[in-house]
Write a protein that holds these residues in place. Structure first.
Motif, PDB file in Angstrom:
ATOM      1  N   THR A 157       0.826  -1.206   0.000  1.00 55.62           N
ATOM      2  CA  THR A 157       0.000   0.000   0.000  1.00 55.62           C
ATOM      3  C   THR A 157       0.859   1.254   0.000  1.00 55.62           C
ATOM      4  O   THR A 157       0.621   2.179  -0.780  1.00 55.62           O
ATOM      5  CB  THR A 157      -0.957  -0.002   1.206  1.00 55.62           C
ATOM      6  N   TYR A 158       1.869   1.301   0.869  1.00 59.20           N
ATOM      7  CA  TYR A 158       2.746   2.471   0.931  1.00 59.20           C
ATOM      8  C   TYR A 158       3.500   2.676  -0.374  1.00 59.20           C
ATOM      9  O   TYR A 158       3.678   3.795  -0.837  1.00 59.20           O
ATOM     10  CB  TYR A 158       3.728   2.356   2.095  1.00 59.20           C
ATOM     11  N   TRP A 159       3.955   1.591  -0.994  1.00 56.14           N
ATOM     12  CA  TRP A 159       4.646   1.686  -2.280  1.00 56.14           C
ATOM     13  C   TRP A 159       3.691   2.266  -3.328  1.00 56.14           C
ATOM     14  O   TRP A 159       4.056   3.145  -4.100  1.00 56.14           O
ATOM     15  CB  TRP A 159       5.149   0.306  -2.714  1.00 56.14           C
ATOM     16  N   ASN A 160       2.448   1.785  -3.339  1.00 53.77           N
ATOM     17  CA  ASN A 160       1.472   2.269  -4.315  1.00 53.77           C
ATOM     18  C   ASN A 160       1.066   3.710  -4.063  1.00 53.77           C
ATOM     19  O   ASN A 160       0.825   4.461  -5.011  1.00 53.77           O
ATOM     20  CB  ASN A 160       0.249   1.349  -4.357  1.00 53.77           C
ATOM     21  N   VAL A 161       0.986   4.130  -2.806  1.00 54.98           N
ATOM     22  CA  VAL A 161       0.729   5.544  -2.500  1.00 54.98           C
ATOM     23  C   VAL A 161       1.864   6.385  -3.084  1.00 54.98           C
ATOM     24  O   VAL A 161       1.631   7.404  -3.737  1.00 54.98           O
ATOM     25  CB  VAL A 161       0.579   5.785  -0.980  1.00 54.98           C
ATOM     26  N   GLY A 162       3.099   5.958  -2.857  1.00 54.85           N
ATOM     27  CA  GLY A 162       4.247   6.665  -3.416  1.00 54.85           C
ATOM     28  C   GLY A 162       4.197   6.725  -4.927  1.00 54.85           C
ATOM     29  O   GLY A 162       4.479   7.761  -5.542  1.00 54.85           O
TER      30      GLY A 162
END
Length: 89
Positions: free
Chosen positions: A27-32
């Motif tokens: 999720t954090y990677w995709n937010v980035g």
């Protein structure tokens, strides 16, 4: 019997923790990724100040609570950049 059930529960907790951590990283990677694609239009460097991250932080914090400070969003962006682009700054 007690030890067998205890072992079963401890193993289940461990598997859940690993799944949650994996999902959070994704999720954090995709937010980035979304931040980079939106703000930079996939260019190496963006022409923006921190205002966009401030506004995004405000909106996400209002809807989802803590965890979406400007610095956390910057770190999510950096996480994406470090793994998949040539310029993380």
């Amino acid at each position: 019997m007690m030890n067998e059930i205890r072992e079963l529960l401890l193993n289940a907790r461990q598997r859940v923790a690993v799944q949650v951590n994996t999902e959070l990283l994704s999720t954090y990677w995709n937010v980035g990724k979304i931040i980079v694609e939106y703000e930079q239009e996939s260019k190496d460097r963006a022409d923006y100040g921190k205002q966009t991250l401030k506004e995004l932080s405000k909106g996400l914090t209002k809807e989802f609570g803590k965890g979406f400070s400007v610095s956390n969003l910057y770190n999510m962006r950096l996480f994406y950049c470090l793994l998949y682009t040539s310029d993380a700054a």
